[in-house]
Structure formats: C-alpha cells, structure tokens
Design a protein around this motif. Structure first.
Motif, mmCIF file in Angstrom:
data_model
loop_
_atom_site.group_PDB
_atom_site.id
_atom_site.type_symbol
_atom_site.label_atom_id
_atom_site.label_comp_id
_atom_site.label_asym_id
_atom_site.label_seq_id
_atom_site.Cartn_x
_atom_site.Cartn_y
_atom_site.Cartn_z
ATOM 1 N N SER A 70 -15.457 -51.011 -45.996
ATOM 2 C CA SER A 70 -16.420 -49.911 -46.024
ATOM 3 C C SER A 70 -16.527 -49.415 -47.464
ATOM 4 O O SER A 70 -15.615 -49.607 -48.280
ATOM 5 C CB SER A 70 -15.963 -48.766 -45.114
ATOM 6 O OG SER A 70 -14.867 -48.076 -45.696
ATOM 7 N N GLY A 71 -17.626 -48.790 -47.783
ATOM 8 C CA GLY A 71 -17.805 -48.240 -49.121
ATOM 9 C C GLY A 71 -16.733 -47.227 -49.475
ATOM 10 O O GLY A 71 -16.230 -47.195 -50.602
ATOM 11 N N ASP A 72 -16.357 -46.413 -48.496
ATOM 12 C CA ASP A 72 -15.319 -45.404 -48.743
ATOM 13 C C ASP A 72 -13.965 -46.050 -49.011
ATOM 14 O O ASP A 72 -13.231 -45.630 -49.905
ATOM 15 C CB ASP A 72 -15.201 -44.441 -47.558
ATOM 16 C CG ASP A 72 -16.392 -43.505 -47.439
ATOM 17 O OD1 ASP A 72 -17.077 -43.272 -48.459
ATOM 18 O OD2 ASP A 72 -16.636 -43.015 -46.322
ATOM 19 N N ALA A 73 -13.629 -47.098 -48.244
ATOM 20 C CA ALA A 73 -12.343 -47.785 -48.439
ATOM 21 C C ALA A 73 -12.306 -48.464 -49.804
ATOM 22 O O ALA A 73 -11.288 -48.431 -50.506
ATOM 23 C CB ALA A 73 -12.103 -48.802 -47.329
ATOM 24 N N PHE A 74 -13.413 -49.073 -50.201
ATOM 25 C CA PHE A 74 -13.475 -49.731 -51.508
ATOM 26 C C PHE A 74 -13.320 -48.709 -52.634
ATOM 27 O O PHE A 74 -12.541 -48.915 -53.562
ATOM 28 C CB PHE A 74 -14.796 -50.483 -51.655
ATOM 29 C CG PHE A 74 -14.937 -51.170 -52.979
ATOM 30 C CD1 PHE A 74 -14.256 -52.351 -53.231
ATOM 31 C CD2 PHE A 74 -15.744 -50.643 -53.972
ATOM 32 C CE1 PHE A 74 -14.372 -52.987 -54.463
ATOM 33 C CE2 PHE A 74 -15.872 -51.262 -55.197
ATOM 34 C CZ PHE A 74 -15.185 -52.442 -55.440
ATOM 35 N N ALA A 75 -14.040 -47.592 -52.553
ATOM 36 C CA ALA A 75 -13.947 -46.557 -53.585
ATOM 37 C C ALA A 75 -12.522 -46.011 -53.676
ATOM 38 O O ALA A 75 -11.993 -45.808 -54.777
ATOM 39 C CB ALA A 75 -14.943 -45.424 -53.305
#
Length: 76
Positions: free
Chosen positions: A8-13
């Motif tokens: 997910s974008g949040d996990a990557f960030a």
C-alpha cells in the motif's frame, strides 16, 4: 511487478521514512535537520523528505550535501 508495487502507499511511505531515520541516526544528523511531511503518500510530485544539512558522517544514502527525496512506489 516489483514487490514494492504490491505494498500500500502508506506502507511504502512508512518503510522509506524508517530507512531515512536509520540513516539520519547513522550519519549523525539531529532530528531537526530532516523534514518529512506527513502527506508523503500523495501523488503530488512534491518533495517527500528534505535533509537540510550535510551530515557529519555521510552514508551511502546520505551524501555529504543537502538532499531532497521523492518516494516512488511504482511507475504507471
């Protein structure tokens, strides 16, 4: 597809922010010398992290210079 593209974008960030934090500590920079806006997961093309001062102990990730980072999880 890259394994990063499945995150997910949040996990990557969050992963990138943790990586930057580890290198911040390793390079001897104070926390106040690194800015990471809380909205790093927006597709706005903006700077996601800013290293305001050259670190006293450069790493392979933090060169002896100020740096800007833009996170890219996947390409369109």
């Amino acid at each position: 597809m890259s394994p990063f593209g499945t995150m997910s974008g949040d996990a990557f960030a969050e992963m990138i922010q943790q990586l930057i934090e580890v290198h911040r500590v390793s390079s001897g920079l104070a926390a106040t010398e690194v800015e990471m806006p809380s909205l790093a997961n927006r597709g706005d093309g903006a700077v996601d992290a800013f290293i305001k001062k050259a670190p006293p102990n450069p790493t392979s990730f933090f060169p002896q210079a100020t740096s800007l980072f833009q996170f890219k999880r996947a390409f369109p």
